[in-house]
Write an enzyme that holds these catalytic residues in place. Structure first.
Site, mmCIF file in Angstrom:
data_model
loop_
_atom_site.group_PDB
_atom_site.id
_atom_site.type_symbol
_atom_site.label_atom_id
_atom_site.label_comp_id
_atom_site.label_asym_id
_atom_site.label_seq_id
_atom_site.Cartn_x
_atom_site.Cartn_y
_atom_site.Cartn_z
ATOM 1 N N ASP A 72 2.732 -0.003 11.676
ATOM 2 C CA ASP A 72 2.709 -1.314 12.345
ATOM 3 C C ASP A 72 3.976 -2.140 12.125
ATOM 4 O O ASP A 72 3.933 -3.363 12.133
ATOM 5 C CB ASP A 72 1.488 -2.115 11.857
ATOM 6 C CG ASP A 72 1.513 -2.376 10.357
ATOM 7 O OD1 ASP A 72 2.351 -1.779 9.653
ATOM 8 O OD2 ASP A 72 0.706 -3.185 9.889
ATOM 9 N N GLY A 75 0.842 -1.203 0.000
ATOM 10 C CA GLY A 75 0.000 0.000 0.000
ATOM 11 C C GLY A 75 0.870 1.242 0.000
ATOM 12 O O GLY A 75 1.842 1.320 0.751
ATOM 13 N N ASP A 92 -0.125 2.565 8.428
ATOM 14 C CA ASP A 92 -0.570 1.767 9.582
ATOM 15 C C ASP A 92 0.360 1.881 10.796
ATOM 16 O O ASP A 92 -0.043 1.560 11.910
ATOM 17 C CB ASP A 92 -0.669 0.279 9.195
ATOM 18 C CG ASP A 92 -1.602 0.044 8.011
ATOM 19 O OD1 ASP A 92 -2.440 0.922 7.745
ATOM 20 O OD2 ASP A 92 -1.482 -1.008 7.355
ATOM 21 N N THR A 120 4.293 3.033 5.691
ATOM 22 C CA THR A 120 2.901 2.580 5.707
ATOM 23 C C THR A 120 2.114 3.485 6.648
ATOM 24 O O THR A 120 2.625 3.852 7.714
ATOM 25 C CB THR A 120 2.762 1.114 6.176
ATOM 26 O OG1 THR A 120 1.397 0.875 6.571
ATOM 27 C CG2 THR A 120 3.643 0.756 7.353
ATOM 28 N N ASP A 151 4.836 -4.150 6.075
ATOM 29 C CA ASP A 151 5.157 -5.490 6.572
ATOM 30 C C ASP A 151 5.338 -6.529 5.459
ATOM 31 O O ASP A 151 6.329 -7.267 5.434
ATOM 32 C CB ASP A 151 4.010 -5.910 7.509
ATOM 33 C CG ASP A 151 4.319 -7.184 8.237
ATOM 34 O OD1 ASP A 151 5.227 -7.158 9.082
ATOM 35 O OD2 ASP A 151 3.687 -8.205 7.933
ATOM 36 N N ARG A 194 -5.292 -1.658 9.055
ATOM 37 C CA ARG A 194 -5.261 -3.133 8.982
ATOM 38 C C ARG A 194 -5.474 -3.700 10.382
ATOM 39 O O ARG A 194 -6.481 -3.382 10.994
ATOM 40 C CB ARG A 194 -3.934 -3.601 8.378
ATOM 41 C CG ARG A 194 -4.056 -4.937 7.675
ATOM 42 C CD ARG A 194 -2.740 -5.365 7.101
ATOM 43 N NE ARG A 194 -2.376 -4.621 5.914
ATOM 44 C CZ ARG A 194 -2.776 -4.931 4.679
ATOM 45 N NH1 ARG A 194 -3.539 -5.965 4.484
ATOM 46 N NH2 ARG A 194 -2.414 -4.197 3.647
ATOM 47 N N ARG A 245 0.832 -5.197 -5.189
ATOM 48 C CA ARG A 245 0.936 -6.390 -4.347
ATOM 49 C C ARG A 245 1.202 -7.512 -5.348
ATOM 50 O O ARG A 245 0.583 -7.558 -6.415
ATOM 51 C CB ARG A 245 -0.367 -6.603 -3.576
ATOM 52 C CG ARG A 245 -0.764 -5.340 -2.752
ATOM 53 C CD ARG A 245 -1.680 -5.676 -1.607
ATOM 54 N NE ARG A 245 -2.301 -4.494 -1.013
ATOM 55 C CZ ARG A 245 -1.791 -3.804 0.009
ATOM 56 N NH1 ARG A 245 -0.630 -4.142 0.527
ATOM 57 N NH2 ARG A 245 -2.433 -2.768 0.507
HETATM 58 O O1 F6P Z 1 -1.514 -1.137 4.684
HETATM 59 C C1 F6P Z 1 -2.099 0.057 4.269
HETATM 60 C C2 F6P Z 1 -3.579 -0.115 4.080
HETATM 61 O O2 F6P Z 1 -4.102 1.127 3.647
HETATM 62 C C3 F6P Z 1 -4.352 -0.629 5.291
HETATM 63 O O3 F6P Z 1 -4.586 0.384 6.237
HETATM 64 C C4 F6P Z 1 -5.586 -1.158 4.647
HETATM 65 O O4 F6P Z 1 -6.197 -2.153 5.438
HETATM 66 C C5 F6P Z 1 -5.070 -1.721 3.355
HETATM 67 O O5 F6P Z 1 -3.835 -1.065 3.083
HETATM 68 C C6 F6P Z 1 -5.971 -1.559 2.174
HETATM 69 O O6 F6P Z 1 -5.372 -2.203 1.093
HETATM 70 P P1 F6P Z 1 -5.856 -2.057 -0.408
HETATM 71 O O7 F6P Z 1 -5.531 -0.670 -0.863
HETATM 72 O O8 F6P Z 1 -5.076 -3.084 -1.128
HETATM 73 O O9 F6P Z 1 -7.328 -2.289 -0.386
#
Ligand code: F6P
Length: 319
Positions: free
Chosen positions: A129, A11, A127, A125, A103, A171, A72
């Site tokens: 985390d 992300g 998050d 990120t 992560d 997340r 991803r």
């Molecule tokens: O890891 C960053 C994040 O924005 C999280 O907060 C969230 O759960 C996830 O990515 C959303 O992912 P995507 O953009 O692939 O839906």
């Protein structure tokens, strides 16, 4: 070491561009060649790799997102995919890689390390985390975005005397919700790190209603439960009506804050230094206001707990 590469993965987070700029400029300053890998690990597999110059990263420090794009990459999860990536790395004469991401990106780096490719990982990120660092790039900007949203929702919540549930990303981590809830003066903050207690949420709403406050802001971390579900629980258990606002991907966009630009610049340069010092498996981070590097293994083995004293403080201040 003669040549390194840089990629962003997972992300996106505001400040990734400032980190890319730092890696490229620091590497060139140190006399290294540097390549940009586009589209994360997928680009590594597909050989989307370009030699970068000083000018390649001009005019990006202030931009959100990532000029290297992100993805991803399920193919990188396979042995075959990783072998393809290693072939490209060798083909381009790359001797070390700076991986900017969260992560999942760090786990990808760990796989490359096992295949004898030196990696330095820069935490980016919203998050916040990543174990071993107090702050990740993007967290501060996202926090400001969420707080701005809370302020706006509070205006309409006050006018209409309503309660709002604001769902915040993160997340499985509650950092963003916790900091935003404290900074935004929320009446309740619900986090995956703390067991959900519907009675306490309802009591807080009732208590503030009793002292004449007719609106209430509940900040909910997405990792706790979906906002609509919480709205249903509050309605069913206590007949409390709420409006729901899921902030979504606006939290990932926007020009990086001053703080994110500064730490991104620091982390990027430190990552280059770590590779030049011969470190083969480094994670970069912040501890006690100092930029540090530590072994990537720590990210996966040491689980750090969220500082719940901030939650106690938020609850004390929102009585
Ligand atoms: O890891 C960053 C994040 O924005 C999280 O907060 C969230 O759960 C996830 O990515 C959303 O992912 P995507 O953009 O692939 O839906």
């Amino acid at each position: 070491m003669r040549k390194i590469a840089v990629l962003t993965s997972g992300g996106d987070a505001p400040g990734m561009n400032a980190a890319i700029r730092s890696v490229v400029r620091k590497a060139i300053f140190e006399g290294l060649e540097v390549a940009g890998v586009f589209n994360g690990y997928q680009g590594l597999i597909d050989g989307k790799i370009e030699q970068f110059q000083l000018g390649s990263v001009g005019d990006i420090i202030q931009r959100g997102g990532t000029v290297l794009r992100s993805a991803r990459c399920p193919e990188f999860m396979t042995e075959e995919g990783r072998q393809k990536a290693v072939r490209q790395i060798k083909l381009h004469g790359i001797e070390g890689i700076v991986i900017i991401g969260g992560d999942g990106s760090f786990r990808g780096a760990n796989e490359l390390v096992k295949l004898n490719i030196p990696c330095a990982c820069v935490p980016a990120t919203i998050d916040n985390d990543i174990n071993g660092t107090e702050f990740t790039i993007g967290f501060d900007t996202a926090l400001n975005t969420v707080i701005e949203a809370i302020d706006k929702i509070r205006d309409t919540a006050t006018s209409h005397e309503r309660s709002f549930i604001i769902e915040v990303m993160g997340r499985d981590a509650g950092d963003l919700a916790l900091w935003a809830g404290l900074g935004g003066g929320a009446e309740s903050i619900l986090l995956p790190e703390k067991e959900f207690d519907v009675t306490s949420v309802v009591n807080r709403i009732k208590k503030s209603a009793d002292r004449g406050k007719k609106h209430s802001i509940i900040v909910l971390a997405e990792g706790m439960m979906p906002a609509n579900e919480l709205a249903e629980v509050l309605k069913k258990e206590a007949n409390v009506d709420t409006r729901v606002s899921v902030l979504g991907h606006i939290q990932r966009g926007g020009s990086p804050s001053a703080r994110d630009r500064v730490i991104a610049s620091q982390y990027g340069a430190r990552a280059v230094e770590a590779l030049m010092e011969g470190k083969r498996s480094a994670a970069i981070g912040m501890r006690n206001h100092k930029v540090v590097d530590y072994n990537l293994e720590e990210v996966f083995t040491k689980r750090e707990k969220l500082d719940l004293s901030l939650l106690d403080l938020a609850e004390t201040l929102s009585i």
